[in-house]
Scaffold this motif. Structure first.
Motif, short mmCIF file in Angstrom:
data_model
loop_
_atom_site.label_atom_id
_atom_site.label_comp_id
_atom_site.label_asym_id
_atom_site.label_seq_id
_atom_site.Cartn_x
_atom_site.Cartn_y
_atom_site.Cartn_z
N ILE A 242 -11.44 -0.46 11.61
CA ILE A 242 -12.88 -0.41 11.28
C ILE A 242 -13.31 1.00 10.87
O ILE A 242 -14.00 1.16 9.85
CB ILE A 242 -13.72 -0.94 12.46
N PRO A 243 -12.94 2.08 11.60
CA PRO A 243 -13.29 3.42 11.10
C PRO A 243 -12.29 3.98 10.08
O PRO A 243 -12.66 4.80 9.24
CB PRO A 243 -13.28 4.27 12.38
N ILE A 244 -11.03 3.53 10.15
CA ILE A 244 -10.01 4.13 9.29
C ILE A 244 -10.17 3.72 7.84
O ILE A 244 -10.07 4.55 6.93
CB ILE A 244 -8.60 3.77 9.82
N VAL A 245 -10.41 2.45 7.58
CA VAL A 245 -10.52 1.97 6.20
C VAL A 245 -11.71 2.59 5.47
O VAL A 245 -11.56 3.04 4.32
CB VAL A 245 -10.57 0.43 6.17
N PRO A 246 -12.91 2.66 6.07
CA PRO A 246 -14.00 3.36 5.37
C PRO A 246 -13.69 4.83 5.09
O PRO A 246 -14.11 5.38 4.07
CB PRO A 246 -15.18 3.22 6.33
N PHE B 57 -11.04 -0.06 -5.33
CA PHE B 57 -11.75 -1.13 -4.62
C PHE B 57 -10.78 -2.17 -4.06
O PHE B 57 -10.86 -2.53 -2.87
CB PHE B 57 -12.74 -1.80 -5.59
N ILE B 58 -9.86 -2.63 -4.88
CA ILE B 58 -8.90 -3.64 -4.41
C ILE B 58 -7.96 -3.05 -3.37
O ILE B 58 -7.63 -3.70 -2.36
CB ILE B 58 -8.10 -4.21 -5.61
N TYR B 59 -7.53 -1.83 -3.58
CA TYR B 59 -6.62 -1.16 -2.65
C TYR B 59 -7.25 -1.07 -1.26
O TYR B 59 -6.62 -1.39 -0.24
CB TYR B 59 -6.29 0.23 -3.18
N VAL B 60 -8.51 -0.66 -1.20
CA VAL B 60 -9.18 -0.48 0.08
C VAL B 60 -9.47 -1.82 0.75
O VAL B 60 -9.29 -1.96 1.97
CB VAL B 60 -10.48 0.34 -0.11
N LEU B 61 -9.89 -2.80 -0.02
CA LEU B 61 -10.24 -4.10 0.58
C LEU B 61 -9.02 -4.83 1.15
O LEU B 61 -9.16 -5.65 2.05
CB LEU B 61 -10.93 -4.99 -0.45
N THR B 62 -7.85 -4.53 0.62
CA THR B 62 -6.65 -5.20 1.14
C THR B 62 -6.00 -4.43 2.29
O THR B 62 -5.07 -4.94 2.92
CB THR B 62 -5.61 -5.38 0.01
N LEU B 63 -6.48 -3.23 2.57
CA LEU B 63 -5.89 -2.45 3.67
C LEU B 63 -5.99 -3.14 5.03
O LEU B 63 -4.98 -3.23 5.75
CB LEU B 63 -6.55 -1.06 3.73
N HIS C 164 0.82 -1.20 0.00
CA HIS C 164 0.00 0.00 0.00
C HIS C 164 0.86 1.26 0.00
O HIS C 164 0.48 2.28 -0.59
CB HIS C 164 -0.94 -0.01 1.20
N ASN C 165 2.00 1.20 0.65
CA ASN C 165 2.90 2.36 0.63
C ASN C 165 3.41 2.64 -0.78
O ASN C 165 3.54 3.79 -1.18
CB ASN C 165 4.08 2.12 1.57
N LEU C 166 3.69 1.57 -1.51
CA LEU C 166 4.18 1.73 -2.87
C LEU C 166 3.07 2.18 -3.82
O LEU C 166 3.29 3.04 -4.67
CB LEU C 166 4.80 0.42 -3.37
N LEU C 167 1.89 1.60 -3.66
CA LEU C 167 0.79 1.91 -4.58
C LEU C 167 0.09 3.21 -4.23
O LEU C 167 -0.65 3.74 -5.07
CB LEU C 167 -0.23 0.77 -4.58
N GLY C 168 0.27 3.71 -3.01
CA GLY C 168 -0.37 4.96 -2.63
C GLY C 168 0.02 6.11 -3.54
O GLY C 168 -0.84 6.94 -3.92
N PHE C 169 1.29 6.17 -3.92
CA PHE C 169 1.74 7.23 -4.83
C PHE C 169 1.11 7.07 -6.21
O PHE C 169 0.69 8.05 -6.83
CB PHE C 169 3.27 7.19 -4.95
N VAL C 170 1.00 5.84 -6.67
CA VAL C 170 0.42 5.58 -8.00
C VAL C 170 -1.04 6.01 -8.04
O VAL C 170 -1.49 6.70 -8.97
CB VAL C 170 0.56 4.10 -8.37
N ILE C 171 -1.79 5.60 -7.02
CA ILE C 171 -3.22 5.92 -7.02
C ILE C 171 -3.45 7.41 -6.87
O ILE C 171 -4.40 7.97 -7.44
CB ILE C 171 -3.94 5.11 -5.92
#
Length: 286
Positions: free
Chosen positions: A237-241, A218-224, A62-69
């Motif tokens: 629970i509150p952070i991911v939404p 969608f995939i990024y959030v579900l794997t968090l 997620h750290n790596l893909l955060g910049f991409v997204i």
């Protein structure tokens, strides 16, 4: 379009307007919250993974893909805003052309019949274009002055009627050839503006690009929660939404403003612009 005070921070923060993306996303946010709770409960109470478990390193992805997204979303919102702003420029040009054309007609001092025609035809073009961009038909209140065929391009028919009238005036000796050329240039601008607005409306963001961003979010959030649960526990629970709300809101806003001629809260004030054209042309020609 929403009229607001950009300096009213309290209203921005604590008031949820009907156009706020939270109203659209809360069912999905609730589902993601429940999913995060199940993942957290399962991993913390049943799997009881060791400190060296590789699943804990999922957060590195997620750290790596955060910049991409973030780069994708910036490009997406900027592209949509460019379309929104270009649409506003087109409508501004329509207002200016309508006023200039009415001023020139008034300066020529034509007969009452001609004044009545142009007082009706110039605003009719604006309203016809508005309904055309919203995929509806506009016939106007007085269809006797301009007859239109509902099965054809109505703005083109209105522009053709205006052009035919000024050529008729020139043929009858009411205006000179030079005056005809000046007036005809404004009529051509009506059609150019229509073509520019149609280009914005009928050229959406490529499907593959828009679909990829949605799937990516969608995939990024579900794997968090899978990787973050070890460091955050049940706070996922509150952070991911909330993360879903931030990322998906940018995509929803971009979707809404990429076609700025509709009736959404953040679309351009097309109705108000058309009403102003009718008002100002009436003031000039009456």
């Amino acid at each position: 379009m929403i009229n607001y005070n950009p300096k009213d921070w309290v209203n921005f923060i604590f008031h949820f307007h009907k156009a706020d993306t939270f109203r659209k996303l809360w069912p999905l946010m609730l589902s993601v919250g429940i999913f995060s709770a199940l993942i957290a409960f399962f991993e913390l109470n049943y799997l009881k993974l060791a400190e060296t478990a590789y699943v804990k390193n999922i957060g590195m992805m997620h750290n790596l893909l955060g910049f991409v997204i973030s780069m994708l979303l910036v490009f997406r919102t900027n592209t949509s805003y460019d379309r929104w702003w270009e649409g506003r420029r087109m409508l501004g040009s329509l207002t200016n052309v309508s006023r200039n054309f009415a001023i020139k007609i008034k300066s020529l001092k034509p007969g009452a019949a001609h004044l009545e025609f142009f007082n009706y035809a110039i605003p009719k073009y604006a309203f016809a274009l508005k309904e055309h961009l919203r995929e509806r038909q506009y016939f106007g209140k007085n269809s006797l002055l301009i007859e239109v065929d509902g099965g054809k391009h109505i703005p083109n028919q209105v522009a053709a009627s205006i052009s035919a009238r000024i050529f008729e005036m020139q043929a009858n000796g009411e205006i000179s050839q030079e005056q005809l050329i000046i007036l005809n240039a404004d009529v051509q601008q009506f059609t150019d503006i229509c073509g520019g607005c149609e280009r914005i409306k009928k050229t959406p963001i490529p499907y593959s690009y828009s679909a990829f961003i949605k799937k990516f979010i969608f995939i990024y959030v579900l794997t968090l929660p899978i990787g973050w649960v070890f460091s955050l526990g049940y706070f996922v629970i509150p952070i991911v939404p909330f993360i879903l709300y931030v990322l998906a809101s940018l995509e929803l806003i971009a979707e809404e403003i990429e076609n700025p001629f509709g009736e959404d809260a953040n679309d351009l004030p097309v109705d108000e612009i058309c009403d102003n054209i009718e008002k100002h042309v009436g003031e000039l020609l009456n």
